[in-house]
Design a protein around this motif. Structure first.
Motif, PDB file in Angstrom:
ATOM      1  N   THR A 194       6.296 -20.295  36.888  1.00  0.00           N
ATOM      2  CA  THR A 194       7.514 -19.478  36.933  1.00  0.00           C
ATOM      3  C   THR A 194       8.769 -20.336  37.045  1.00  0.00           C
ATOM      4  OG1 THR A 194       7.182 -19.266  39.326  1.00  0.00           O
ATOM      5  CG2 THR A 194       6.347 -17.489  37.918  1.00  0.00           C
ATOM      6  N   HIS A 195       8.667 -21.555  37.596  1.00  0.00           N
ATOM      7  CA  HIS A 195       9.845 -22.408  37.757  1.00  0.00           C
ATOM      8  C   HIS A 195      10.181 -23.166  36.477  1.00  0.00           C
ATOM      9  CE1 HIS A 195       6.375 -25.044  38.410  1.00  0.00           C
ATOM     10  NE2 HIS A 195       7.157 -26.053  38.042  1.00  0.00           N
ATOM     11  N   LEU A 196       9.302 -23.116  35.469  1.00  0.00           N
ATOM     12  CA  LEU A 196       9.560 -23.816  34.217  1.00  0.00           C
ATOM     13  C   LEU A 196      10.524 -23.022  33.341  1.00  0.00           C
ATOM     14  CD1 LEU A 196       5.941 -24.979  33.310  1.00  0.00           C
ATOM     15  CD2 LEU A 196       7.748 -26.332  34.376  1.00  0.00           C
ATOM     16  N   PRO A 197      11.244 -23.683  32.462  1.00  0.00           N
ATOM     17  CA  PRO A 197      12.113 -22.952  31.523  1.00  0.00           C
ATOM     18  C   PRO A 197      11.282 -22.111  30.563  1.00  0.00           C
ATOM     19  CG  PRO A 197      12.056 -25.299  31.008  1.00  0.00           C
ATOM     20  CD  PRO A 197      11.381 -25.143  32.329  1.00  0.00           C
ATOM     21  N   PRO A 198      11.897 -21.125  29.928  1.00  0.00           N
ATOM     22  CA  PRO A 198      11.112 -20.215  29.064  1.00  0.00           C
ATOM     23  C   PRO A 198      10.417 -20.917  27.907  1.00  0.00           C
ATOM     24  CG  PRO A 198      13.238 -19.245  29.600  1.00  0.00           C
ATOM     25  CD  PRO A 198      13.285 -20.663  30.080  1.00  0.00           C
ATOM     26  N   HIS A 199      11.052 -21.938  27.324  1.00  0.00           N
ATOM     27  CA  HIS A 199      10.419 -22.579  26.160  1.00  0.00           C
ATOM     28  C   HIS A 199       9.201 -23.407  26.545  1.00  0.00           C
ATOM     29  CE1 HIS A 199      12.971 -25.848  27.731  1.00  0.00           C
ATOM     30  NE2 HIS A 199      12.124 -26.676  27.112  1.00  0.00           N
ATOM     31  N   MET A 200       9.049 -23.737  27.828  1.00  0.00           N
ATOM     32  CA  MET A 200       7.885 -24.502  28.272  1.00  0.00           C
ATOM     33  C   MET A 200       6.765 -23.611  28.795  1.00  0.00           C
ATOM     34  SD  MET A 200       9.647 -27.787  30.165  1.00  0.00           S
ATOM     35  CE  MET A 200       8.057 -28.572  30.347  1.00  0.00           C
ATOM     36  N   ARG A 201       7.027 -22.334  28.964  1.00  0.00           N
ATOM     37  CA  ARG A 201       5.981 -21.424  29.423  1.00  0.00           C
ATOM     38  C   ARG A 201       5.049 -21.003  28.299  1.00  0.00           C
ATOM     39  NH1 ARG A 201       9.676 -17.199  32.991  1.00  0.00           N
ATOM     40  NH2 ARG A 201      10.697 -18.786  34.304  1.00  0.00           N
ATOM     41  N   LEU A 202       5.555 -21.075  27.076  1.00  0.00           N
ATOM     42  CA  LEU A 202       4.763 -20.644  25.935  1.00  0.00           C
ATOM     43  C   LEU A 202       3.949 -21.818  25.410  1.00  0.00           C
ATOM     44  CD1 LEU A 202       7.453 -18.500  24.046  1.00  0.00           C
ATOM     45  CD2 LEU A 202       5.694 -17.710  25.642  1.00  0.00           C
ATOM     46  N   THR A 203       2.730 -21.546  25.075  1.00  0.00           N
ATOM     47  CA  THR A 203       1.840 -22.545  24.486  1.00  0.00           C
ATOM     48  C   THR A 203       1.392 -22.074  23.119  1.00  0.00           C
ATOM     49  OG1 THR A 203      -0.085 -21.545  25.552  1.00  0.00           O
ATOM     50  CG2 THR A 203       1.013 -23.339  26.731  1.00  0.00           C
ATOM     51  N   ALA A 204       1.239 -23.028  22.234  1.00  0.00           N
ATOM     52  CA  ALA A 204       0.809 -22.717  20.864  1.00  0.00           C
ATOM     53  C   ALA A 204      -0.335 -23.640  20.482  1.00  0.00           C
ATOM     54  CB  ALA A 204       1.970 -22.882  19.880  1.00  0.00           C
ATOM     55  N   VAL A 205      -1.112 -23.198  19.526  1.00  0.00           N
ATOM     56  CA  VAL A 205      -2.236 -23.997  19.037  1.00  0.00           C
ATOM     57  C   VAL A 205      -1.685 -25.179  18.253  1.00  0.00           C
ATOM     58  CG1 VAL A 205      -4.326 -23.972  17.660  1.00  0.00           C
ATOM     59  CG2 VAL A 205      -3.668 -21.947  18.964  1.00  0.00           C
ATOM     60  N   PRO A 206      -2.053 -26.408  18.588  1.00  0.00           N
ATOM     61  CA  PRO A 206      -1.512 -27.566  17.848  1.00  0.00           C
ATOM     62  C   PRO A 206      -2.032 -27.607  16.426  1.00  0.00           C
ATOM     63  CG  PRO A 206      -3.214 -28.276  19.367  1.00  0.00           C
ATOM     64  CD  PRO A 206      -2.972 -26.827  19.661  1.00  0.00           C
ATOM     65  N   GLY A 207      -1.193 -28.173  15.543  1.00  0.00           N
ATOM     66  CA  GLY A 207      -1.585 -28.316  14.162  1.00  0.00           C
ATOM     67  C   GLY A 207      -2.464 -29.539  13.936  1.00  0.00           C
ATOM     68  N   VAL A 208      -2.846 -29.720  12.672  1.00  0.00           N
ATOM     69  CA  VAL A 208      -3.729 -30.836  12.335  1.00  0.00           C
ATOM     70  C   VAL A 208      -3.004 -32.162  12.506  1.00  0.00           C
ATOM     71  CG1 VAL A 208      -5.150 -31.845  10.517  1.00  0.00           C
ATOM     72  CG2 VAL A 208      -5.012 -29.357  10.750  1.00  0.00           C
ATOM     73  N   GLN A 209      -1.748 -32.245  12.084  1.00  0.00           N
ATOM     74  CA  GLN A 209      -1.000 -33.491  12.207  1.00  0.00           C
ATOM     75  C   GLN A 209      -0.769 -33.860  13.668  1.00  0.00           C
ATOM     76  OE1 GLN A 209       2.570 -32.969   9.936  1.00  0.00           O
ATOM     77  NE2 GLN A 209       1.503 -32.899   7.959  1.00  0.00           N
ATOM     78  N   GLN A 210      -0.479 -32.865  14.481  1.00  0.00           N
ATOM     79  CA  GLN A 210      -0.268 -33.148  15.895  1.00  0.00           C
ATOM     80  C   GLN A 210      -1.552 -33.616  16.570  1.00  0.00           C
ATOM     81  OE1 GLN A 210       1.418 -29.857  18.000  1.00  0.00           O
ATOM     82  NE2 GLN A 210       1.624 -30.991  19.946  1.00  0.00           N
ATOM     83  N   VAL A 211      -2.683 -33.034  16.202  1.00  0.00           N
ATOM     84  CA  VAL A 211      -3.962 -33.472  16.760  1.00  0.00           C
ATOM     85  C   VAL A 211      -4.278 -34.900  16.343  1.00  0.00           C
ATOM     86  CG1 VAL A 211      -6.438 -33.045  16.746  1.00  0.00           C
ATOM     87  CG2 VAL A 211      -4.861 -31.131  16.960  1.00  0.00           C
ATOM     88  N   ASP A 212      -4.040 -35.248  15.070  1.00  0.00           N
ATOM     89  CA  ASP A 212      -4.275 -36.619  14.606  1.00  0.00           C
ATOM     90  C   ASP A 212      -3.367 -37.613  15.315  1.00  0.00           C
ATOM     91  OD1 ASP A 212      -6.152 -35.567  12.910  1.00  0.00           O
ATOM     92  OD2 ASP A 212      -4.817 -35.517  11.162  1.00  0.00           O
ATOM     93  N   GLU A 213      -2.106 -37.229  15.534  1.00  0.00           N
ATOM     94  CA  GLU A 213      -1.188 -38.113  16.229  1.00  0.00           C
ATOM     95  C   GLU A 213      -1.611 -38.341  17.676  1.00  0.00           C
ATOM     96  OE1 GLU A 213       2.117 -40.586  16.671  1.00  0.00           O
ATOM     97  OE2 GLU A 213       1.135 -39.765  14.893  1.00  0.00           O
ATOM     98  N   ASN A 214      -2.060 -37.281  18.333  1.00  0.00           N
ATOM     99  CA  ASN A 214      -2.528 -37.430  19.714  1.00  0.00           C
ATOM    100  C   ASN A 214      -3.775 -38.312  19.793  1.00  0.00           C
ATOM    101  OD1 ASN A 214      -0.459 -35.769  20.600  1.00  0.00           O
ATOM    102  ND2 ASN A 214      -1.726 -33.906  20.515  1.00  0.00           N
TER     103      ASN A 214
END
Length: 243
Positions: A194-214
């Motif tokens: 609840t103390h986090l800003p609104p844009h950090m409360r939402l989570t999304a499924v990472p894409g293929v490029q983001q998974v490869d980068e991680n």
């Protein structure tokens, strides 16, 4: 031999009586009675109805397939309709899962719903009703074994129009949908974020490029750091020259 002759004689005598004119006249009189005429007309109606169903299905196969699917689906839903013991077992299972978690970890929404329904169960205020294809569980005002006048008087009972407000769960196709939906992410405490800003409360499924980068960054984190030895060699050479 005598034991084998007795059934043979019995069958032969029965066949002779059936072939006799008196037996045929008795059978004709039975068919002409009111009960016989009614049975023959009933069988004739069923025969005609079955013939019409087969002819209509042959003429309209798509409609026949749709009707058969609806009938089969309805029969399957009736067979898979959950009962009240399955609701109790599901409730106790979810309550045990939440009890194994820390209060700081479990979801407040899941824990609140399960605890409220469990309290109504302990008070004897849960009611079950089967409605054909589905079943419902709703809350009552009093225990079923209570001897109070308000609990026994049928005129003071809650009307059926209040059922949507008292509804707790709906059972369909072998599942209790409200209870299972409340247990979604039961091990995630939303109050921690609840103390986090609104844009950090939402989570999304990472894409293929983001998974490869991680994965690339993770592999690089395990490699030892490289040391450039050219600068150290040049510095040592300069020191030797000065000496």
């Amino acid at each position: 031999m005598a034991s084998a002759r007795f059934p043979r004689r019995t069958l032969c005598s029965a066949a002779e009586r059936a072939a006799a004119p008196g037996w045929r006249s008795r059978w004709d009189r039975l068919k002409n009675t009111k009960a016989g005429v009614w049975c023959r007309s009933l069988l004739s109606d069923y025969r005609d109805a079955c013939r019409d169903v087969v002819q209509d299905a042959w003429a309209r196969p798509l409609r026949a397939s749709l009707m058969a699917s609806l009938v089969g689906g309805g029969w399957l839903c009736v067979q898979l309709k959950p009962d009240y013991p399955s609701f109790e077992a599901r409730l106790l299972e979810h309550s045990t899962r939440l009890g194994l978690l820390s209060p700081w970890t479990r979801s407040a929404a899941s824990d609140g719903h399960v605890q409220s329904v469990a309290k109504l169960r302990n008070e004897g205020r849960l009611r079950y009703a089967g409605l054909g294809l589905l079943s419902v569980v709703y809350r009552a005002d009093y225990d079923g074994a209570a001897a109070l006048y308000e609990a026994r008087c049928s005129s003071l009972a809650a009307p059926w129009r209040e059922l949507p407000a008292r509804l707790l769960d709906v059972g369909f196709a072998g599942r209790w949908w409200v209870l299972d939906s409340k247990m979604k992410d039961y091990d995630v405490n939303e109050d921690e974020f609840t103390h986090l800003p609104p844009h950090m409360r939402l989570t999304a499924v990472p894409g293929v490029q983001q998974v490869d980068e991680n994965e690339r960054l993770h592999r690089e984190s395990w490699t030892p750091p490289s040391v450039d030895t050219t600068d150290s060699d040049s510095e040592e050479g300069q020191r030797e020259d000065r000496q």
